[in-house]
Each structure stands twice: as structure tokens, then as C-alpha cells.
Scaffold this motif. Structure first.
Motif, PDB file in Angstrom:
ATOM      1  N   PRO A 135      -0.945  -2.940   5.054  1.00 41.34           N
ATOM      2  CA  PRO A 135      -1.841  -1.826   5.376  1.00 41.34           C
ATOM      3  C   PRO A 135      -1.146  -0.462   5.311  1.00 41.34           C
ATOM      4  O   PRO A 135      -1.757   0.513   4.875  1.00 41.34           O
ATOM      5  CB  PRO A 135      -2.296  -2.126   6.812  1.00 41.34           C
ATOM      6  CG  PRO A 135      -2.018  -3.564   7.044  1.00 41.34           C
ATOM      7  CD  PRO A 135      -0.880  -3.938   6.147  1.00 41.34           C
ATOM      8  N   GLU A 136       0.130  -0.387   5.710  1.00 40.69           N
ATOM      9  CA  GLU A 136       0.836   0.908   5.722  1.00 40.69           C
ATOM     10  C   GLU A 136       1.056   1.400   4.294  1.00 40.69           C
ATOM     11  O   GLU A 136       1.012   2.599   4.024  1.00 40.69           O
ATOM     12  CB  GLU A 136       2.214   0.827   6.406  1.00 40.69           C
ATOM     13  CG  GLU A 136       2.318  -0.118   7.586  1.00 40.69           C
ATOM     14  CD  GLU A 136       2.476  -1.574   7.146  1.00 40.69           C
ATOM     15  OE1 GLU A 136       3.442  -1.886   6.428  1.00 40.69           O
ATOM     16  OE2 GLU A 136       1.610  -2.397   7.514  1.00 40.69           O
ATOM     17  N   VAL A 137       1.339   0.451   3.394  1.00 39.53           N
ATOM     18  CA  VAL A 137       1.524   0.820   1.985  1.00 39.53           C
ATOM     19  C   VAL A 137       0.205   1.371   1.435  1.00 39.53           C
ATOM     20  O   VAL A 137       0.159   2.429   0.812  1.00 39.53           O
ATOM     21  CB  VAL A 137       2.006  -0.388   1.149  1.00 39.53           C
ATOM     22  CG1 VAL A 137       1.862  -0.120  -0.345  1.00 39.53           C
ATOM     23  CG2 VAL A 137       3.452  -0.724   1.498  1.00 39.53           C
ATOM     24  N   ARG A 138      -0.902   0.682   1.711  1.00 36.72           N
ATOM     25  CA  ARG A 138      -2.211   1.141   1.229  1.00 36.72           C
ATOM     26  C   ARG A 138      -2.523   2.526   1.795  1.00 36.72           C
ATOM     27  O   ARG A 138      -3.009   3.406   1.088  1.00 36.72           O
ATOM     28  CB  ARG A 138      -3.330   0.156   1.605  1.00 36.72           C
ATOM     29  CG  ARG A 138      -3.077  -1.275   1.168  1.00 36.72           C
ATOM     30  CD  ARG A 138      -4.357  -2.100   1.216  1.00 36.72           C
ATOM     31  NE  ARG A 138      -5.273  -1.670   0.176  1.00 36.72           N
ATOM     32  CZ  ARG A 138      -5.249  -2.095  -1.077  1.00 36.72           C
ATOM     33  NH1 ARG A 138      -4.370  -2.981  -1.470  1.00 36.72           N
ATOM     34  NH2 ARG A 138      -6.110  -1.629  -1.947  1.00 36.72           N
ATOM     35  N   ALA A 139      -2.236   2.699   3.088  1.00 34.93           N
ATOM     36  CA  ALA A 139      -2.535   3.976   3.741  1.00 34.93           C
ATOM     37  C   ALA A 139      -1.758   5.112   3.069  1.00 34.93           C
ATOM     38  O   ALA A 139      -2.295   6.220   2.895  1.00 34.93           O
ATOM     39  CB  ALA A 139      -2.192   3.897   5.221  1.00 34.93           C
ATOM     40  N   ALA A 140      -0.507   4.827   2.669  1.00 36.89           N
ATOM     41  CA  ALA A 140       0.322   5.870   2.049  1.00 36.89           C
ATOM     42  C   ALA A 140      -0.242   6.303   0.697  1.00 36.89           C
ATOM     43  O   ALA A 140       0.072   7.389   0.204  1.00 36.89           O
ATOM     44  CB  ALA A 140       1.764   5.362   1.885  1.00 36.89           C
ATOM     45  N   LEU A 141      -1.079   5.464   0.091  1.00 42.54           N
ATOM     46  CA  LEU A 141      -1.568   5.741  -1.263  1.00 42.54           C
ATOM     47  C   LEU A 141      -3.016   6.241  -1.294  1.00 42.54           C
ATOM     48  O   LEU A 141      -3.545   6.559  -2.355  1.00 42.54           O
ATOM     49  CB  LEU A 141      -1.446   4.462  -2.109  1.00 42.54           C
ATOM     50  CG  LEU A 141      -0.028   3.880  -2.198  1.00 42.54           C
ATOM     51  CD1 LEU A 141      -0.039   2.521  -2.893  1.00 42.54           C
ATOM     52  CD2 LEU A 141       0.916   4.833  -2.928  1.00 42.54           C
ATOM     53  N   VAL A 142      -3.639   6.330  -0.121  1.00 37.14           N
ATOM     54  CA  VAL A 142      -5.062   6.686  -0.048  1.00 37.14           C
ATOM     55  C   VAL A 142      -5.344   8.129  -0.482  1.00 37.14           C
ATOM     56  O   VAL A 142      -6.236   8.374  -1.301  1.00 37.14           O
ATOM     57  CB  VAL A 142      -5.623   6.454   1.379  1.00 37.14           C
ATOM     58  CG1 VAL A 142      -6.949   7.167   1.567  1.00 37.14           C
ATOM     59  CG2 VAL A 142      -5.789   4.962   1.640  1.00 37.14           C
ATOM     60  N   ASP A 143      -4.588   9.078   0.054  1.00 40.04           N
ATOM     61  CA  ASP A 143      -4.895  10.492  -0.196  1.00 40.04           C
ATOM     62  C   ASP A 143      -4.850  10.836  -1.681  1.00 40.04           C
ATOM     63  O   ASP A 143      -5.719  11.536  -2.187  1.00 40.04           O
ATOM     64  CB  ASP A 143      -3.921  11.400   0.565  1.00 40.04           C
ATOM     65  CG  ASP A 143      -4.249  11.412   2.053  1.00 40.04           C
ATOM     66  OD1 ASP A 143      -5.349  10.936   2.417  1.00 40.04           O
ATOM     67  OD2 ASP A 143      -3.409  11.889   2.838  1.00 40.04           O
ATOM     68  N   PHE A 144      -3.811  10.333  -2.351  1.00 38.33           N
ATOM     69  CA  PHE A 144      -3.684  10.601  -3.786  1.00 38.33           C
ATOM     70  C   PHE A 144      -4.939  10.143  -4.526  1.00 38.33           C
ATOM     71  O   PHE A 144      -5.501  10.867  -5.362  1.00 38.33           O
ATOM     72  CB  PHE A 144      -2.438   9.890  -4.328  1.00 38.33           C
ATOM     73  CG  PHE A 144      -2.249  10.069  -5.807  1.00 38.33           C
ATOM     74  CD1 PHE A 144      -1.733  11.246  -6.323  1.00 38.33           C
ATOM     75  CD2 PHE A 144      -2.607   9.052  -6.696  1.00 38.33           C
ATOM     76  CE1 PHE A 144      -1.578  11.417  -7.694  1.00 38.33           C
ATOM     77  CE2 PHE A 144      -2.454   9.216  -8.065  1.00 38.33           C
ATOM     78  CZ  PHE A 144      -1.941  10.397  -8.561  1.00 38.33           C
TER      79      PHE A 144
END
Ligand code: DC
Length: 203
Positions: free
Chosen positions: A83-92
Motif C-alpha cells: 500500500p505504501e508503494v501505491r500511495a507514493a505513486l498516486v499523485d503522479f
């Protein structure tokens, strides 16, 4: 104009080609979100920690020419569980979706999580055997040392992991148009996708 087309589906269903062609037809920008996970996975294979890799991802990482292998695909599917990896890529991804001039994003969770308000949502599928055959021809055509059985196995393992994960699993949005490309050639599949977008643009 802001207009988002969200295209999801399992591996090798034809999302990539359909997305590129739809984007070119309407003059929209295209983001293959699988590349973001592949680029993160590739850096993990090279020894980096997954979250660190996701947080420091640069545009150049997406342009590497070694991301289209089954090894990198598996690494991508594994980092995509976190989930943390996905969260890091959401804004882009969200920023890309709302850019001026229209955008097509393809992936697993675009219509469900990244762009729940997308103007058009498509869910592209095909039978396992047909997806494996197409991916086998693509990879062997590039000179990769793959077998039909190996490619089928890779797709099945990834699809199961992508569907069963807790965070943003592969799933069709309730309001997605389903396109099964098993019996279609690429021209037919692209035509169906273009008509779905046109139907909304005309409203
Ligand atoms: O679309 P692809 O095969 O290049 O994607 C590689 C992996 O990345 C896929 O198995 C799961 C992950 N992925 C994801 O979790 N969410 C996305 N939006 C796109 C890809």
C-alpha cells in the motif's frame, strides 16, 4: 479541456495497444501506469528498497529499455501489493489524468481508485490462452528467450496476485464498459474503444 479515459484489465489483454491508439485518435496524452510499477520493480531487482525506489522514481526510469521482461513484470506485481508503494505513486498518476487536453491511463486500478470520476472507463479482457499467445509472440518477436507455457504461467501468477491483493486490486469499476478481445483483432478492439469514447464526447 479535461477528459480522462481509464482503461483497466489483466496482463496482455490489449490495454497497451488500445490506449495508445485511442490517445493518438483523440490527441490525448497517454500514461501506461504499469511502467511505473515496472520501473519500481526493476530498481528493487537491482537491490533497492521498494518504497525508497517508488518515492524517488524519475521520468528517466520509465524510459529504460529493459522493463518488458517477465522478471520485471513479476517484480512489478510484487511491489504493487504494498500500500505504501501505491500511495507514493498516486499523485503522479492523478496529476497526469487531469492535465489539460485529455488523458488516457491504463493499468489495474485506474477506474476504481486513481480516476473514479473518469469520463470513460473501459475494462479490457481476453481468455488466458489468447493473452498468453499474444504476449508470447510479442516477447519472442523482440528476441526474448520465452516459451508459451512460461508466459501463460507468468500471466496467471500475476493476475491472481493483482486480483487478490488488499490494496487497489485489479477489478472492473461498476460503470466500466467491458471489452472482451478474445475474438477481436486489434482493429476491431480499437474501434469499439473509440466508439465508447465518442459516445461520451457527443453528450
Ligand atoms: O500493465 P503491466 O503488465 O505492465 O503491469 C505490471 C504490474 O504492475 C502488474 O502485474 C500489476 C502492477 N500494476 C498495478 O498494480 N496497478 C496499475 N495501475 C498498473 C500496474
Amino acid at each position: 479541456m479535461m477528459f480522462t479515459v481509464a482503461i483497466d484489465g489483466p496482463a496482455a489483454a490489449g490495454k497497451g495497444t488500445i490506449s495508445k491508439r485511442v490517445a493518438a485518435f483523440f490527441g490525448f496524452a497517454h500514461l501506461d501506469t504499469g511502467l511505473i510499477y515496472r520501473a519500481t520493480g526493476a530498481r528493487v531487482l537491482a537491490g533497492e528498497e521498494a518504497l525508497e525506489a517508488a518515492r524517488s522514481l524519475r521520468v528517466e526510469d520509465l524510459q529504460r529499455d529493459d522493463l518488458r521482461t517477465t522478471e520485471v513484470a513479476q517484480a512489478a506485481s510484487k511491489v504493487a501489493v504494498m500500500p505504501e508503494v501505491r500511495a507514493a505513486l498516486v499523485d503522479f498518476q492523478k496529476d497526469f489524468a487531469r492535465r489539460e487536453g485529455g488523458a488516457v491511463l491504463d493499468g489495474r486500478d485506474i477506474g476504481t481508485v486513481i480516476c473514479p470520476d473518469a469520463e470513460v472507463k473501459l475494462f479490457v479482457t481476453a481468455s488466458d490462452e489468447i493473452r498468453a499467445e499474444r504476449r508470447f509472440l510479442e516477447l519472442s518477436g523482440k528476441g526474448q528467450d520465452v516459451t508459451r507455457e512460461g508466459v501463460l504461467e507468468d500471466l496467471r501468477i500475476r493476475d491472481q496476485r493483482d486480483r487478490e491483493r488488499e490494496a487497489a486490486p485489479l477489478a472492473a469499476a461498476a460503470d466500466a464498459v467491458l471489452i472482451d478481445t478474445s475474438e477481436m483483432d486489434i482493429e476491431e478492439a480499437v474501434a469499439v474503444a473509440i466508439s465508447a469514447v465518442e459516445a461520451v464526447l457527443k453528450r
